[in-house]
Write a protein that holds these residues in place. Structure first.
Motif, PDB file in Angstrom:
ATOM      1  N   ARG A   1       1.011   4.096  -2.839  1.00 12.12           N
ATOM      2  CA  ARG A   1       0.789   5.501  -2.501  1.00 12.12           C
ATOM      3  C   ARG A   1       1.913   6.361  -3.061  1.00 12.12           C
ATOM      4  O   ARG A   1       1.679   7.421  -3.649  1.00 12.12           O
ATOM      5  CB  ARG A   1       0.687   5.684  -0.983  1.00 12.12           C
ATOM      6  CG  ARG A   1       0.346   7.121  -0.553  1.00 12.12           C
ATOM      7  CD  ARG A   1       0.515   7.344   0.939  1.00 12.12           C
ATOM      8  NE  ARG A   1       1.881   7.187   1.398  1.00 12.12           N
ATOM      9  CZ  ARG A   1       2.870   8.074   1.192  1.00 12.12           C
ATOM     10  NH1 ARG A   1       2.647   9.161   0.513  1.00 12.12           N
ATOM     11  NH2 ARG A   1       4.087   7.849   1.654  1.00 12.12           N
ATOM     12  N   GLN A   2       3.147   5.887  -2.919  1.00 11.20           N
ATOM     13  CA  GLN A   2       4.295   6.637  -3.429  1.00 11.20           C
ATOM     14  C   GLN A   2       4.258   6.729  -4.956  1.00 11.20           C
ATOM     15  O   GLN A   2       4.588   7.780  -5.530  1.00 11.20           O
ATOM     16  CB  GLN A   2       5.598   5.984  -2.958  1.00 11.20           C
ATOM     17  CG  GLN A   2       5.861   6.186  -1.484  1.00 11.20           C
ATOM     18  CD  GLN A   2       7.124   5.450  -1.022  1.00 11.20           C
ATOM     19  OE1 GLN A   2       7.836   4.848  -1.816  1.00 11.20           O
ATOM     20  NE2 GLN A   2       7.375   5.508   0.281  1.00 11.20           N
TER      21      GLN A   2
ATOM     22  N   GLU B   1       1.718   9.350  -5.871  1.00  9.46           N
ATOM     23  CA  GLU B   1       2.266  10.693  -5.629  1.00  9.46           C
ATOM     24  C   GLU B   1       3.207  11.098  -6.767  1.00  9.46           C
ATOM     25  O   GLU B   1       3.169  12.234  -7.240  1.00  9.46           O
ATOM     26  CB  GLU B   1       3.017  10.744  -4.301  1.00  9.46           C
ATOM     27  CG  GLU B   1       2.118  10.813  -3.089  1.00  9.46           C
ATOM     28  CD  GLU B   1       2.897  10.852  -1.776  1.00  9.46           C
ATOM     29  OE1 GLU B   1       4.145  10.897  -1.796  1.00  9.46           O
ATOM     30  OE2 GLU B   1       2.235  10.851  -0.718  1.00  9.46           O
TER      31      GLU B   1
ATOM     32  N   MET C   1       0.837  -1.211   0.000  1.00  9.30           N
ATOM     33  CA  MET C   1       0.000   0.000   0.000  1.00  9.30           C
ATOM     34  C   MET C   1       0.870   1.259   0.000  1.00  9.30           C
ATOM     35  O   MET C   1       0.577   2.226  -0.713  1.00  9.30           O
ATOM     36  CB  MET C   1      -0.953   0.005   1.199  1.00  9.30           C
ATOM     37  CG  MET C   1      -2.040  -1.041   1.130  1.00  9.30           C
ATOM     38  SD  MET C   1      -3.109  -0.833  -0.309  1.00  9.30           S
ATOM     39  CE  MET C   1      -4.006   0.615   0.182  1.00  9.30           C
ATOM     40  N   GLU C   2       1.946   1.236   0.769  1.00  3.87           N
ATOM     41  CA  GLU C   2       2.848   2.382   0.829  1.00  3.87           C
ATOM     42  C   GLU C   2       3.531   2.594  -0.518  1.00  3.87           C
ATOM     43  O   GLU C   2       3.661   3.719  -0.996  1.00  3.87           O
ATOM     44  CB  GLU C   2       3.889   2.201   1.943  1.00  3.87           C
ATOM     45  CG  GLU C   2       4.900   3.323   2.046  1.00  3.87           C
ATOM     46  CD  GLU C   2       4.312   4.699   2.303  1.00  3.87           C
ATOM     47  OE1 GLU C   2       5.002   5.689   2.004  1.00  3.87           O
ATOM     48  OE2 GLU C   2       3.159   4.805   2.784  1.00  3.87           O
TER      49      GLU C   2
END
Length: 178
Positions: A12-13, A16, A8-9
């Motif tokens: 997300r990155q 972005e 998930m991280e």
């Protein structure tokens, strides 16, 4: 093997980075659009003041305009400067914008790769790009004033200028040419 939180991280990155890239490319596109408009108007100003002759007709005038618009921005600025059509302050602003435009077109990607990975670097890049777009608009206004002054000095009434400007805008808005 990563955990669900790690995935998930990472996602997300990636989102972005994609959002940063979208913001950057949108602003670059707008800045280039503004600069291209300035290039055309500056070439047109050169033709109006230096090359156009009373009674030459629309066909000959349009041919001069098209030829001038095929020149590079640098060549146009050089011609306008050599003809003495710009104050020292305006010439300096054009020269600075040309330098920034050349950086944007030829080196900005290599110089700004970190902007995709860093919000701070992206903001710095966007500020530089936005400054180019703003300066292009400001110089467009200056050239517009110089052009209008020139035609008024040669006997063209302001009402006629306003009427023709309105007609041209209506034609542009109705055009389907891409």
């Amino acid at each position: 093997m990563g955990t669900g939180l790690d995935c998930m991280e990472e996602l997300r990155q990636q989102i972005e980075k994609a959002d940063r890239l979208a913001a950057i490319t949108q602003r670059i596109g707008f800045a280039l659009w503004q600069i291209q408009e300035l290039e055309g108007v500056t070439a047109q100003y050169f033709v109006l003041v230096v090359q156009a002759k009373k009674g030459m007709g629309l066909f000959a005038g349009n041919a001069l305009d098209e030829k001038a618009k095929k020149k590079t921005f640098g060549a146009t600025i050089n011609k306008v400067s050599k003809a003495g059509l710009l104050s020292a302050e305006l010439e300096s602003r054009f020269t600075n914008l040309l330098s920034e435009r050349n950086w944007l077109v030829h080196r900005s990607r290599a110089d700004s790769r970190g902007a995709i990975h860093s919000a701070l670097k992206m903001q710095r890049l966007l500020a530089r790009i936005d400054k180019m777009a703003e300066e292009s608009l400001s110089l467009l206004r200056e050239i517009g004033i110089l052009s209008e002054t020139h035609v008024k000095e040669h006997g063209v009434p302001e009402e006629y200028i306003d009427k023709k400007a309105k007609e041209l805008l209506e034609q542009w808005h109705a055009s389907d040419v891409i």
